[in-house]
Scaffold this motif. Structure first.
Motif, PDB file in Angstrom:
ATOM      1  N   GLY A   1       0.816  -1.203   0.000  1.00 10.24           N
ATOM      2  CA  GLY A   1       0.000   0.000   0.000  1.00 10.24           C
ATOM      3  C   GLY A   1       0.846   1.248   0.000  1.00 10.24           C
ATOM      4  O   GLY A   1       2.074   1.202   0.148  1.00 10.24           O
TER       5      GLY A   1
ATOM      6  N   THR B   1      -1.243  -5.860   2.023  1.00 13.68           N
ATOM      7  CA  THR B   1      -2.513  -6.576   1.970  1.00 13.68           C
ATOM      8  C   THR B   1      -2.248  -7.943   1.363  1.00 13.68           C
ATOM      9  O   THR B   1      -1.723  -8.052   0.256  1.00 13.68           O
ATOM     10  CB  THR B   1      -3.540  -5.818   1.112  1.00 13.68           C
TER      11      THR B   1
ATOM     12  N   SER C   1       0.482  -2.680  -9.555  1.00 10.60           N
ATOM     13  CA  SER C   1       0.789  -2.668  -8.124  1.00 10.60           C
ATOM     14  C   SER C   1       2.122  -3.367  -7.876  1.00 10.60           C
ATOM     15  O   SER C   1       2.660  -4.064  -8.739  1.00 10.60           O
ATOM     16  CB  SER C   1      -0.324  -3.339  -7.322  1.00 10.60           C
TER      17      SER C   1
ATOM     18  N   SER D   1     -11.983  -3.127   2.995  1.00  7.65           N
ATOM     19  CA  SER D   1     -11.086  -3.850   2.105  1.00  7.65           C
ATOM     20  C   SER D   1     -11.369  -5.344   2.151  1.00  7.65           C
ATOM     21  O   SER D   1     -11.900  -5.868   3.136  1.00  7.65           O
ATOM     22  CB  SER D   1      -9.621  -3.616   2.505  1.00  7.65           C
TER      23      SER D   1
END
Length: 377
Positions: A249, A255, A277, A366
């Motif tokens: 993140g 995560t 990402s 989330s």
């Protein structure tokens, strides 16, 4: 207000379930949460045939295992009797994507914004779970507090796994609103083993390429070297359960994403790994995971005690099934630590899940994997 007024485990049959529901309804339950362990002995339609006679809101799902206190059960039901009605919203056809999900949420906005807590049960094998939680946050902002997890079975075959009195659901989510605020604790305990890698290709919950290389080629090389095992010689998930992925993140937090199966050289994950990402390959130490679960329990309970002197407390626990598979016999220590940390003035009910739903430290709802999510109220 106390959420859970009674919790039971009925391990044997659907008639036993009906007997227990009769007792709870006669005692004044205003709504029911039913968590069932996956079994060939029953399926959603049979459970629905039992619950249709009750004129109170009922929601539930079928999970790999169910939890009560410091015990996990691979058969039967855990039932929580609630002393307030649930406001139930069903979001269907998650696979249709953003517009369909957003429209259904908007149509139910009045119901959703009334609730302080949203117990959120999802089909853990559905696509677009991230779209659901993003749309929930877009609609309600920091006013939404969600806790829940993914239903389904460890054969990873998608089938109806959620239910209300109105029917069985697949490729769907149930959002059950309650008027009480909840205090959350979330932790995972996984550590970086290798990386970072850039996600150069992904399709919903399929990770296709890392650094422009087929994802499984990189994953296989690193994991086989670390584990001393070969994917050609054993079931994919039996090795992969120890080596999840971590999405970095903006604040540097990770995560976790659980690779559960292969599609050629693509890694099928519980939840999306967004294109562009940064990801790492993670590893776990048993003592680290157990300690993290205790931290999650302490965070939730301490936040509750700062706001309320009411006892007994009520707890909802959604713990990833792959934590149990990784910890094996030591998973009992995780559950025992959670219950010890929460103390003797209440009890947790919950399930082992395919993905967990919770607000993270920045308040955003989330989809998590391989995590412990605890709500106390």
């Amino acid at each position: 207000m106390n959420l859970i007024s009674s919790a039971i485990h009925c391990p044997s049959s659907l008639p036993d379930l009906e007997d227990q529901l009769d007792l709870l309804v006669d005692a004044g339950a205003q709504s029911l949460l039913i968590l069932a362990a996956h079994s060939p002995a029953w399926h959603c339609e049979q459970i629905i045939s039992v619950i249709t006679k009750y004129n109170i809101p009922i929601v539930g799902g079928i999970f790999p295992q169910v939890l009560l206190g410091d015990q996990a059960y691979d058969e039967g039901f855990v039932v929580a009797a609630l002393n307030s009605p649930l406001d139930i919203v069903c979001i269907n056809h998650l696979s249709r994507g953003d517009e369909s999900i957003a429209a259904q949420l908007l149509n139910n906005r009045e119901k959703l914004i009334k609730a302080k807590t949203h117990i959120t049960l999802i089909d853990g094998l559905a696509a677009n779970i991230e779209r659901l939680v993003e749309c929930m946050y877009e609609l309600m902002g920091l006013n939404v507090t969600a806790v829940g997890g993914g239903a389904g079975a460890l054969d990873f075959v998608q089938r109806p796994c959620l239910f209300t009195r109105e029917g069985a659901l697949e490729d769907a989510a149930i959002i059950a609103g309650v008027p009480s605020p909840i205090h959350l604790g979330v932790a995972h305990g996984w550590e970086v083993m290798d990386g970072p890698y850039l996600v150069t290709g992904s399709e919903q919950n399929m990770l296709t390429t890392l650094n422009y290389t087929p994802a499984f080629e990189i994953y296989r090389e690193k994991v086989e070297a670390a584990s001393g095992e070969r994917f050609d010689d054993t079931n994919f998930f039996s090795i992969a359960k120890t080596y999840p992925l971590g999405i970095e993140g903006l604040d540097g937090s990770l995560t976790v994403r659980d690779p559960i199966n292969l599609r050629g050289t693509k890694l099928m994950c519980v939840g999306e790994v967004p294109q562009n990402s940064t990801v790492y390959i993670l590893k776990g130490r048993r003592e680290g995971l157990i300690k993290a679960a205790g931290v999650a329990a302490a965070t939730a309970y301490n936040a509750y005690r700062r706001q309320s002197a009411t006892t007994p407390y009520s707890g909802l626990l959604f713990d990833c099934i792959s934590r149990s598979l990784f910890l094996e016999s030591q998973f009992e220590q995780e559950l025992a630590l959670i219950q010890h940390t929460l103390g003797d003035n209440g009890i947790c009910v919950g399930a082992l899940t395919l993905g967990e739903i919770s607000n993270t430290s920045n308040g955003i709802v989330s989809l998590l994997n391989k995590s412990t999510v605890i709500g106390v109220l």
